[in-house]
Design a protein around this motif. Sequence first.
Motif, PDB file in Angstrom:
ATOM      1  N   LEU A  23     -11.063  29.970  34.141  1.00 47.78           N
ATOM      2  CA  LEU A  23     -11.679  31.051  33.368  1.00 47.78           C
ATOM      3  C   LEU A  23     -12.812  30.521  32.506  1.00 47.78           C
ATOM      4  O   LEU A  23     -13.833  31.199  32.330  1.00 47.78           O
ATOM      5  CB  LEU A  23     -10.621  31.723  32.484  1.00 47.78           C
ATOM      6  N   GLU A  24     -12.645  29.312  31.982  1.00 53.76           N
ATOM      7  CA  GLU A  24     -13.693  28.723  31.148  1.00 53.76           C
ATOM      8  C   GLU A  24     -14.983  28.534  31.943  1.00 53.76           C
ATOM      9  O   GLU A  24     -16.092  28.847  31.476  1.00 53.76           O
ATOM     10  CB  GLU A  24     -13.226  27.373  30.579  1.00 53.76           C
ATOM     11  N   GLU A  25     -14.864  28.046  33.192  1.00 49.73           N
ATOM     12  CA  GLU A  25     -16.050  27.828  34.026  1.00 49.73           C
ATOM     13  C   GLU A  25     -16.700  29.150  34.404  1.00 49.73           C
ATOM     14  O   GLU A  25     -17.921  29.296  34.390  1.00 49.73           O
ATOM     15  CB  GLU A  25     -15.670  27.040  35.280  1.00 49.73           C
ATOM     16  N   LEU A  26     -15.869  30.152  34.737  1.00 45.88           N
ATOM     17  CA  LEU A  26     -16.406  31.459  35.121  1.00 45.88           C
ATOM     18  C   LEU A  26     -17.129  32.111  33.952  1.00 45.88           C
ATOM     19  O   LEU A  26     -18.185  32.734  34.108  1.00 45.88           O
ATOM     20  CB  LEU A  26     -15.279  32.369  35.613  1.00 45.88           C
ATOM     21  N   LYS A  27     -16.546  31.951  32.759  1.00 48.80           N
ATOM     22  CA  LYS A  27     -17.161  32.528  31.556  1.00 48.80           C
ATOM     23  C   LYS A  27     -18.517  31.884  31.298  1.00 48.80           C
ATOM     24  O   LYS A  27     -19.495  32.549  30.949  1.00 48.80           O
ATOM     25  CB  LYS A  27     -16.223  32.314  30.372  1.00 48.80           C
ATOM     26  N   ILE A  32     -17.168  36.334  35.000  1.00 49.49           N
ATOM     27  CA  ILE A  32     -15.717  36.253  34.821  1.00 49.49           C
ATOM     28  C   ILE A  32     -14.969  37.343  35.587  1.00 49.49           C
ATOM     29  O   ILE A  32     -13.808  37.191  35.936  1.00 49.49           O
ATOM     30  CB  ILE A  32     -15.376  36.285  33.321  1.00 49.49           C
ATOM     31  N   GLN A  33     -15.591  38.497  35.846  1.00 43.22           N
ATOM     32  CA  GLN A  33     -14.906  39.571  36.561  1.00 43.22           C
ATOM     33  C   GLN A  33     -15.230  39.585  38.061  1.00 43.22           C
ATOM     34  O   GLN A  33     -14.818  40.483  38.777  1.00 43.22           O
ATOM     35  CB  GLN A  33     -15.272  40.929  35.946  1.00 43.22           C
TER      36      GLN A  33
END
Length: 1024
Positions: A23-27, A32-33
């Motif tokens: 999630l940290e990398e996607l953010k 993130i979605q």
Amino acid sequence: MPSQTNEQALESSIEKKLTGSSLEELKQEGNIQDRKELYRSGNGYYIGYASDFNAKYVIDEVRFWHFLETTQPEELAKLQKQNDWKLKILERFDRLVKKYGILRLLRKGLEVDDAHFTLFYVLPLASSSQSVKDNFDTNEFSVTRQLRYSLTNAREEIDMVLFINGLPFSTLELKNHWTGQNAKVHGQNQYKFKRDITQPLLNFGRCMVHFAVDTDEVYMTTKLDGAGTFFLPFNLGNNHGKGNPPNPFGHKTTYLWDEVLTRESIANIIQHFVRLDGSEKDNLNKRTLFFPRYHQMNVVRRIIADASKKGVGQNYLIQHSAGSGKSNSITWAAYQLIETYPENDSIPGSKGASNPLFDSVIVVTDRRLLDKQLRENIKEFSEVKNIVAPAYSSKELKESLESGKRIIITTIQKFPFIIDGIADLSDKRFAVIIDEAHSSQSGSAADNMNRAMGKVNVEEDDNDVQDKIVQAMQSRKMRGNASYLAFTATPKSITLEKFGVKQDDGSFKPFHLYSMKQAIEEGFILDVLANYTTYKSYYEIEKSIEDNPLFDTNKAQKKLRAYVERHKETIASKSEIMLDHFITKIVNTKKLKGKAKAMVVTQSIESAIQYYFAIKNILKDKGNPFQIAIAFSGKKTIEGIEYTEDSLNDFPSHLDTAKASDPGYISDKIARYFNMDEYRVLVVANKYLTGFDQPKLTAMYVDKKLQDVLAVQALSRLNRAADKLGKKTEDLFVLDFFNSVDEIKTSFDPFYTATSLSSATDVNVLHEIKGVLDEVGVYEWYEVEDFVTKYFDKVDAQLLSPIIDIAAERFNNGLELEDADKADFKIKAKQFVKIYGQMAAILPYEVLNWEKLFWFLKFLIPKLVVVDADANAFDELLDSVDLSTYGLERVKLNESIGLDDSETELDPQNPNPRGAHGGDKEEDPLDLIINSFNEKWFQGWEITPEEQREKFVKLAKNMQTHPDFQAKYAKNADKQNRSIAFDKIFFDVITRDRKNELDLYKKLSQDDAFRIAMQDTLKRILSV
């Protein structure tokens, strides 16, 4: 920016390993979605989102519906005509999962009206079709972080939850040592006290396992029960102890997400490991869910992988301590071995990559109480019916093998009886799992097993005798059609050599290890050596005849000790000490909630019977506060009276209310009665020293020589944990009348960590022994040849007897051998038979003459008569001495025996021929033997025998003059009041004279055993 060392960093690293991202990398990337397939990389998981979780029905709705829509649209279409079709599926799912648990639905699917939904596609086998492999790839594994699981408190979160196709199978609470928190304390407490177990996700059966994890250790439980939750370690072990070893590539617990939580691993665990005990008719909350401990999962997987790679004909030694859960490991191994496929067509025993490697798995167990447990476990675990055939009789065992039953459970005692009549099974492939592999698998029972199931060339029926002997040897070796898997906590050198893995340096090591040290440190067994007390007997032997015949000193010393130890007064004195401790320290203190039990271990069946009567008499005087039982095999006649365990126990039938169909029913009668609250003490000689599992055993009173494997096995009867009864290490107590602390330490050290064999046994000793035996002239070689030819041609036994009888007559009379020469020949003959019998199954070559002599000597030895010239003299010796005093001195009180945790190498069997010829005998007159005996053993009271006699006589006279002596003791018929009066008179006399006898007074007040021995002696003096 410095490294992140908090829980979030650990969460993120686990998520990235499972999914390929976090999630940290996607953010950071701003997407993130975004639900791209890209995120299903790493170990094949999707990233789940907390917002997708339905806390009422406990599913990840996105993954659940996506899986059904993409894999089973036809089944969904059957219900989609209804307006509430989704709700109908969820309600049906919810009702079934509450009744049966998630495991049943993952394995059997969900039926709604006329639709059937597969909720989990199984891991394909090597022989599976492409469609099965494709189906498995459609499973949607996912991981969700900071999942809000509560319907009543929206702020409650669980760190991580793992899903299969939207259904949760595991939760994880994470801690990080670098922030001052750990899994063992903080992680477990979070589950116990800060998580609402009334919420659907945390109900029993909704998830298969809950992990408390930090960077160093992992703990698991299958049932959250508030403060009563019981966590088990799920660690690799470090230096043969608890914990995990350093990992040069990351955290110590990386194996959890790198190995255990992979898609293939979880699928394997669901299909082949996790099981619910009991029946589906039982209330789910009353059942137990079994999830493998790490070493159980690891050993089974390693066995399966090795068998797939190397084929049939392998040996495996699994050194797993008591407390390792061997019955479950054996269950899982047996079930998975029948589904083991060869890697390719060319490996030994392969019948093609599409056919299972083994036709049948045979589980052989020495433990009487285990075969029922194993039968039930495999039946409960197996989804396929009629694959298990418990062999209650020889006939059933034979029929099961011939009809190709997949798993056959028998006992080593039952197996040999049908060997000679069994059909030729050489075209079958077997895996033979031996529980507690010791000498039983090295002796004739194993020979019979090997011969019956061996490889025989059916095209060579008209072979000559040499070929037949070679066939017998090959069948003993089971070279082509069986693999052996030996499970034991205490491997002997012959077991290591027979089943162990040969190293490059010629040594042998176990295939897999779970050590006693690790089991103790992880709390699965208790340390039986933590509270060890030894008593050293001290004696005075009084000569009752005047003449001084000569006796062989060493033999005389052994005879004298045996005589004293089995003397009735000796046993009565020890029984007093045992019961005094058991009643005051264990019964009256209500150890194990008032259910603690004890075992009395004796030297022989005769001693056991004497102890049984002595203890019964003492208990009778005390008003029979509890019952005792005795266990021994067969019949024993003492002083003209025949005893059996049944006749002595005479168990009341009204107490036996248990039914064979009851869960946990104990089929063994003595074990069943001893489990009852009424029975607190069990007296044994050898029976039940191994394989007897009674968690309520807390104390052991040892009056028997224990050494090596027997010492470990016998004392380990106490180590079974009993958490429901609050059993702790400090509750255990061993009182040993026979062995020293150093002797027990020496016995335990080799099995505390890893055991290996330094080198192979030097079988060349057989050449030497055979040469010596041949020279004596007891047999001619043509007689050996003649006997073996006729024996393997199965001639009438009447034609064999004359051959053996002629050789026996030569030995007994014809050659006029000296007694010492006869003894020497017989010892060497027995040594030859023992070594060859054990080694023949693992020899890489065949020596035909050894095999012939082996069979000849097996029949000759029983007919060789060796007279002990000293036997009559020793009978005279025992007649000529009396037991004048007997006492016991406590040598080590509550000693904690520390064990050596370095790996132990056992030496191979003694390569030197044994014999009866020693040095010159040392013969002493009887007086010297008695004096040296007293000096050796009577070390408790630091005065001379003459002074002892004086003091005993003086004490007896002072007691006789006591005002209460006549009325309350001498003329009192009530045994209990008489005993009370004796104690009072004794202490009155001792107290009155304590200034003159200060040393004696101190010894009496400090040492109960000394006091009891002295009172015993005084009672005998006063009765004269």
